[in-house]
Design a protein around this motif. Structure first.
Motif, PDB file in Angstrom:
ATOM      1  N   VAL A   8       0.838  -1.198   0.000  1.00 40.47           N
ATOM      2  CA  VAL A   8       0.000   0.000   0.000  1.00 40.47           C
ATOM      3  C   VAL A   8       0.872   1.247   0.000  1.00 40.47           C
ATOM      4  N   THR A   9       0.586   2.154  -0.910  1.00 40.94           N
ATOM      5  CA  THR A   9       1.224   3.472  -0.933  1.00 40.94           C
ATOM      6  C   THR A   9       0.198   4.481  -0.457  1.00 40.94           C
ATOM      7  N   GLY A  36       4.655   3.740   2.404  1.00 41.74           N
ATOM      8  CA  GLY A  36       3.420   3.347   3.073  1.00 41.74           C
ATOM      9  C   GLY A  36       3.676   2.126   3.935  1.00 41.74           C
ATOM     10  N   PHE A  37       3.150   0.975   3.512  1.00 41.10           N
ATOM     11  CA  PHE A  37       3.363  -0.228   4.293  1.00 41.10           C
ATOM     12  C   PHE A  37       3.016  -1.466   3.462  1.00 41.10           C
ATOM     13  N   GLU A  53     -12.845  -2.423  -1.223  1.00 37.42           N
ATOM     14  CA  GLU A  53     -13.904  -1.642  -0.587  1.00 37.42           C
ATOM     15  C   GLU A  53     -13.330  -0.710   0.476  1.00 37.42           C
ATOM     16  N   ILE A  54     -12.370  -1.220   1.263  1.00 38.19           N
ATOM     17  CA  ILE A  54     -11.730  -0.375   2.276  1.00 38.19           C
ATOM     18  C   ILE A  54     -10.968   0.773   1.621  1.00 38.19           C
ATOM     19  N   MET A  55     -10.183   0.459   0.618  1.00 39.25           N
ATOM     20  CA  MET A  55      -9.374   1.485  -0.028  1.00 39.25           C
ATOM     21  C   MET A  55     -10.248   2.569  -0.667  1.00 39.25           C
ATOM     22  N   SER A  56     -11.377   2.181  -1.236  1.00 40.28           N
ATOM     23  CA  SER A  56     -12.256   3.157  -1.902  1.00 40.28           C
ATOM     24  C   SER A  56     -12.828   4.157  -0.913  1.00 40.28           C
ATOM     25  N   GLU A  63      -3.926  10.297  -1.725  1.00 39.53           N
ATOM     26  CA  GLU A  63      -3.691   9.366  -2.825  1.00 39.53           C
ATOM     27  C   GLU A  63      -3.320   7.991  -2.273  1.00 39.53           C
ATOM     28  N   VAL A  64      -4.103   6.987  -2.638  1.00 37.06           N
ATOM     29  CA  VAL A  64      -3.875   5.631  -2.155  1.00 37.06           C
ATOM     30  C   VAL A  64      -3.718   4.697  -3.355  1.00 37.06           C
TER      31      VAL A  64
END
Length: 278
Positions: A8-9, A36-37, A53-56, A63-64
């Motif tokens: 994840v960025t 990020g991680f 769904e979480i990222m959205s 910015e993800v």
């Protein structure tokens, strides 16, 4: 079983939120990096739809970017060998692989072959736990290492004077790896690696010291069991959770009878020391 690595960025503050969200859907190991991680879970638990769904939900806060890959048992050794660098913790403990040069100038040395297990000392939680261990009396103690991973904390416990360590983990290859690393460090007579969760402790006498570097949810769920298996006056060291979760961990620990003593923080991760009243 194989692992999923989710890379994840994201901005720093948002990363903390995402780690907490991912922990709720089964990710239990996290490693911070400059962008990020990385988060890890087993293939059977992973759901790409749940992650998306979480990222959205958080795209509006920064910015993800994210991607995942499968890490199989077959290629794990190549991965960690490529990335695993020697490490020094608290200016006293050398953590290295067998192919790294020894550090006779340091007081302690731990040799680790991670295989499919996590816990090389590079993650903040492992380093924090070892730092706390350096300040705890292990001499002739009977120690429980819950969620032992590579067995690094068990090896450290013996080097600090523990007479016996029971190292427990839920993954078969992890228990095997902990046993192998005990042998690698010539502490195989003091370390017993056992497959299972807290139910694997049934029939055990209480321990002098407990080490529990797992994750927030497991710590909360098993807090009562830890209280049952710790002798009066004995310390318990927790890690595997963020600083924001410390009040929750502390409340559960105190409800189970533990008394808070101290904690350390590194990159938002925590290792806390509690004690069973005498």
């Amino acid at each position: 079983m194989d692992f999923i690595e989710l890379r994840v960025t994201a901005p720093g503050e948002l990363s903390d939120i995402l780690v907490a969200e991912l922990a709720e859907i089964g990710f239990d190991t996290f490693e911070d990096n400059d962008e990020g991680f990385c988060a890890y879970t087993t293939q059977d638990v992973f759901s790409a739809d749940n992650v998306a769904e979480i990222m959205s939900r958080y795209q509006g806060l920064g910015e993800v970017e994210f991607e995942h890959r499968l890490i199989t048992r077959q290629n794990w050794n190549a991965e960690w060998e490529k990335n695993f660098q020697p490490l020094v913790i608290a200016d006293k403990v050398s953590v290295r692989a067998p192919f790294h040069a020894a550090r006779p100038d340091l007081e302690y040395e731990i040799v680790i072959m991670p295989r499919m297990s996590f816990g090389t000392g590079h993650h903040d939680t492992t380093a924090l736990m070892i730092t706390n261990q350096l300040h705890i009396d292990h001499q002739n103690k009977r120690v429980l290492d819950m969620g032992c991973g590579t067995g690094i904390l068990a090896v450290m416990a013996v080097q600090l004077g523990a007479s016996y360590v029971l190292a427990v983990d839920v993954e078969p290859w992890t228990a095997e790896n902990a046993a192998d690393n005990a042998l690698e460090n010539n502490v195989q007579n003091q370390v017993e690696a056992r497959l299972g969760d807290v139910t694997a402790l049934e029939g055990e006498e209480p321990f002098d010291l407990i080490l529990a570097n797992i994750n927030r949810n497991v710590l909360l769920e098993d807090m009562g069991a830890y209280a049952h298996y710790l002798k009066p006056g004995g310390p318990i060291l927790f890690s595997g959770f963020y600083e924001d979760d410390l009040p929750l961990i502390r409340a559960a620990a105190e409800q189970s009878g533990f008394a808070y003593e101290s904690h350390r923080v590194q990159n938002h991760w925590v290792s806390a020391v509690f004690r069973q009243p005498a």
